[in-house]
Write a protein that holds these residues in place. Structure first.
Motif, short mmCIF file in Angstrom:
data_model
loop_
_atom_site.label_atom_id
_atom_site.label_comp_id
_atom_site.label_asym_id
_atom_site.label_seq_id
_atom_site.Cartn_x
_atom_site.Cartn_y
_atom_site.Cartn_z
N UNK A 1 12.26 31.94 23.87
CA UNK A 1 13.68 31.53 22.53
C UNK A 1 14.33 31.00 23.40
N UNK A 2 14.93 31.04 24.25
CA UNK A 2 15.46 29.93 24.81
C UNK A 2 15.14 28.48 25.62
N UNK A 3 14.02 28.36 25.23
CA UNK A 3 13.73 27.27 25.80
C UNK A 3 13.20 27.26 24.18
N UNK A 4 12.91 27.15 23.50
CA UNK A 4 12.58 26.59 21.96
C UNK A 4 14.30 26.27 21.78
N UNK A 5 15.32 27.11 21.84
CA UNK A 5 16.65 27.00 21.45
C UNK A 5 16.75 25.61 22.19
N UNK A 6 16.53 25.19 23.77
CA UNK A 6 16.73 24.03 24.52
C UNK A 6 16.30 22.82 23.35
N UNK A 7 14.88 23.66 23.18
CA UNK A 7 14.44 21.94 22.72
C UNK A 7 14.88 21.32 22.00
N UNK A 8 15.60 22.59 20.77
CA UNK A 8 15.82 22.12 18.86
C UNK A 8 17.78 21.46 20.25
N UNK A 9 18.16 21.59 20.70
CA UNK A 9 19.69 21.67 21.12
C UNK A 9 18.86 20.31 22.14
N UNK A 10 18.06 19.88 22.64
CA UNK A 10 17.51 18.14 23.37
C UNK A 10 17.56 17.30 21.60
N UNK A 11 16.34 17.97 20.93
CA UNK A 11 16.10 16.81 19.53
C UNK A 11 17.41 16.72 19.06
N UNK A 12 18.33 18.37 18.81
CA UNK A 12 20.06 17.64 17.74
C UNK A 12 20.16 16.33 18.03
N UNK A 13 20.64 16.80 20.30
CA UNK A 13 21.23 15.93 20.20
C UNK A 13 20.67 14.66 20.65
N UNK A 14 19.50 14.03 20.36
CA UNK A 14 18.62 13.02 20.31
C UNK A 14 19.04 12.12 19.02
N UNK B 1 12.91 18.02 29.01
CA UNK B 1 11.60 18.47 29.79
C UNK B 1 10.55 19.25 29.66
N UNK B 2 10.86 20.19 28.92
CA UNK B 2 9.92 20.79 27.96
C UNK B 2 9.21 19.93 26.52
#
Length: 125
Positions: free
Chosen positions: A75-88, A29-30
């Motif tokens: 920080x938690x939002x940055x890590x969420x974007x990292x998680x999304x990009x990594x999974x995708x 989403x972010x």
């Protein structure tokens, strides 16, 4: 005691999996709401000669983009974007993926009445 440790380990792994899934959804989403793709297209994520080679570099790059675009993510939002990009796109191994659900480490303790460096021997000097 061992079955209890196994149950606790299983519950923690299940909880971490659901947290990772919700983080990836927040990250998506972010990312969608940001202007990330104004500077580059999705080809930077899929190129065989991409600059990002591991999860740490991915986080650094997302932080750099966050600063450049002034998105002011926490920080938690940055890590969420990292998680999304990594999974995708990237598919780098994650610390949670390294923990194998089929192997539960065994914790054993040994209590002795006279440990080698007990306080009694320290104060007896």
């Amino acid at each position: 005691m061992k079955p209890l440790l196994g149950l606790i380990s299983t519950l923690l792994l299940l909880n971490s999996a659901s947290v990772l899934a919700s983080d990836a959804a927040l990250g998506q989403r972010l990312f969608s709401q940001s202007r990330c793709l104004e500077c580059h297209g999705a080809e930077v994520f899929t190129s065989p000669i991409r600059k990002v080679q591991n999860l740490q570099q991915l986080e650094q790059k997302v932080r750099q983009c966050d600063a450049s675009l002034s998105t002011n993510w926490f920080d938690d939002e940055i890590l969420a974007v990292v998680q999304y990009l990594n999974q995708t796109y990237y598919k780098f191994p994650t610390p949670a993926a390294a923990a194998s659900p089929t192997h539960t480490p065994q914790v054993t303790t040994t209590l002795t009445s006279n440990p080698p460096h007990s306080l009694n021997s320290f104060f007896a000097r």
